[in-house]
Design an enzyme around this catalytic site. Structure first.
Site, PDB file in Angstrom:
ATOM      1  N   TYR A   1       0.841  -1.205   0.000  1.00  0.00           N
ATOM      2  CA  TYR A   1       0.000   0.000   0.000  1.00  0.00           C
ATOM      3  C   TYR A   1       0.878   1.258   0.000  1.00  0.00           C
ATOM      4  CZ  TYR A   1      -4.099   2.829   1.407  1.00  0.00           C
ATOM      5  OH  TYR A   1      -5.124   3.739   1.469  1.00  0.00           O
TER       6      TYR A   1
ATOM      7  N   LYS B   1       1.144   4.220  -2.801  1.00  0.00           N
ATOM      8  CA  LYS B   1       0.764   5.607  -2.502  1.00  0.00           C
ATOM      9  C   LYS B   1       1.963   6.542  -2.631  1.00  0.00           C
ATOM     10  CE  LYS B   1      -3.551   4.648  -1.748  1.00  0.00           C
ATOM     11  NZ  LYS B   1      -4.586   5.084  -2.690  1.00  0.00           N
TER      12      LYS B   1
HETATM   13  C1  BGC Z   1      -5.941   3.391   4.992  1.00  0.00           C
HETATM   14  C2  BGC Z   1      -6.615   3.023   6.296  1.00  0.00           C
HETATM   15  C3  BGC Z   1      -5.893   3.644   7.479  1.00  0.00           C
HETATM   16  C4  BGC Z   1      -5.706   5.124   7.250  1.00  0.00           C
HETATM   17  C5  BGC Z   1      -4.943   5.810   8.382  1.00  0.00           C
HETATM   18  C6  BGC Z   1      -5.768   4.880   4.929  1.00  0.00           C
HETATM   19  O1  BGC Z   1      -5.108   5.206   3.740  1.00  0.00           O
HETATM   20  O2  BGC Z   1      -6.725   2.942   3.919  1.00  0.00           O
HETATM   21  O3  BGC Z   1      -6.648   1.624   6.415  1.00  0.00           O
HETATM   22  O4  BGC Z   1      -6.641   3.443   8.653  1.00  0.00           O
HETATM   23  O5  BGC Z   1      -5.027   5.327   6.044  1.00  0.00           O
HETATM   24  O6  BGC Z   1      -3.796   5.103   8.760  1.00  0.00           O
END
Ligand code: BGC
Length: 258
Positions: free
Chosen positions: A159, A163
């Site tokens: 992730y 990002k």
């Molecule tokens: C994620 C969440 C997370 C949040 C804060 C978001 O981008 O999708 O799972 O809780 O960030 O950490």
């Protein structure tokens, strides 16, 4: 035509069958835009978005596409453009996350997360820009990124890689596409009440410390994020490009790992 701030515009919102994407689609319709709704797997969600958009008197079309496939990115933009006559605003919203210790991450999970969160926006934006250039039109690109384009999120390395990638993609494209009158910005939501956080919201051992880290003391709503998206799509943001707008209740300034 509506007299809202997006009157006469068409917005394509990826992943607008639920969560933040659905909220943005409905908010932009409220502000006067017609909407290209996209879903990957669950048509019922897309139909619910359509019901809400059309109840506001706006036009819409639903296009199924798995944006991790380049051919789908292209057919999404082209089908949406042809159905509603043009697209002015692209919101790259669709996203997935998979938690795993780094040493356990599989190739399939890596490909899924990077495919939906980075390759998808990359090639959807490319298809959008190709159409804009051909039609000699200006455009707006808004990527729904995350506070984790900047902030660590241990056990979510795929992730974070996606990002972080979209942060640099936005900066790069803002410079390359500025001369074409196309703006590119990111929104970085924090912890928002959406299906992606369903597990978190039921897990008080994780949720309570997170809430203590949010200066405004609550999770965000899809409307909190949609308001920023609608602003970035509007004429008021005509001179805004190349930056990330954080919508996180202050989380990013006050984050502590457990
Ligand atoms: C994620 C969440 C997370 C949040 C804060 C978001 O981008 O999708 O799972 O809780 O960030 O950490």
């Amino acid at each position: 035509m509506s007299d809202g701030k997006l009157a006469g515009k068409v917005a394509l919102v990826t992943g607008s069958s639920s969560g933040i994407g659905q909220g943005i689609a409905v908010r932009m319709a409220k502000d006067g835009a017609d909407i290209v709704i996209n879903y990957s797997g669950r048509i019922e969600g897309a139909q619910e978005t359509q019901r809400q958009v059309e109840a506001l008197g706006r036009k819409s079309t639903i296009v199924q596409a798995d944006i991790s496939k380049v051919a789908d990115c292209q057919s999404l933009v082209n089908a949406g453009w042809d159905a509603l006559g043009k697209v002015d605003i692209l919101v790259n919203n669709a996203g997935v996350e998979k938690g795993a210790d780094f040493w356990d991450v599989t190739e399939a999970d890596y490909d899924l997360v990077l495919g939906v969160n980075l390759k998808g926006p990359y090639f959807t934006t490319q298809a959008f820009v190709q159409r804009l250039l051909k039609a000699n039109l200006p455009g707006r690109v808004i990527n729904i990124s995350s506070v984790h384009e900047d902030m660590v999120f241990p056990h979510f390395s795929t992730y974070c890689a996606s990002k972080g990638g979209i942060r640099m993609l936005m900066r790069d494209l803002a410079v390359e596409l500025g001369p074409k009158n196309i703006t590119v910005n990111n929104i970085a939501p924090g912890a928002i009440i959406t299906p992606i956080n369903k597990g978190l919201m039921q897990d008080h051992a994780k949720l309570d410390p997170l809430l203590r880290n949010i200066p405004l003391g609550r999770m965000g709503t899809v409307d909190d994020v949609a308001a920023m998206a609608s602003f970035l799509a509007s004429d008021d943001a005509g001179y805004v490009t190349g930056s990330t707008y954080v919508v996180d209740g202050g989380l990013m300034r006050n984050y502590h790992e457990q």
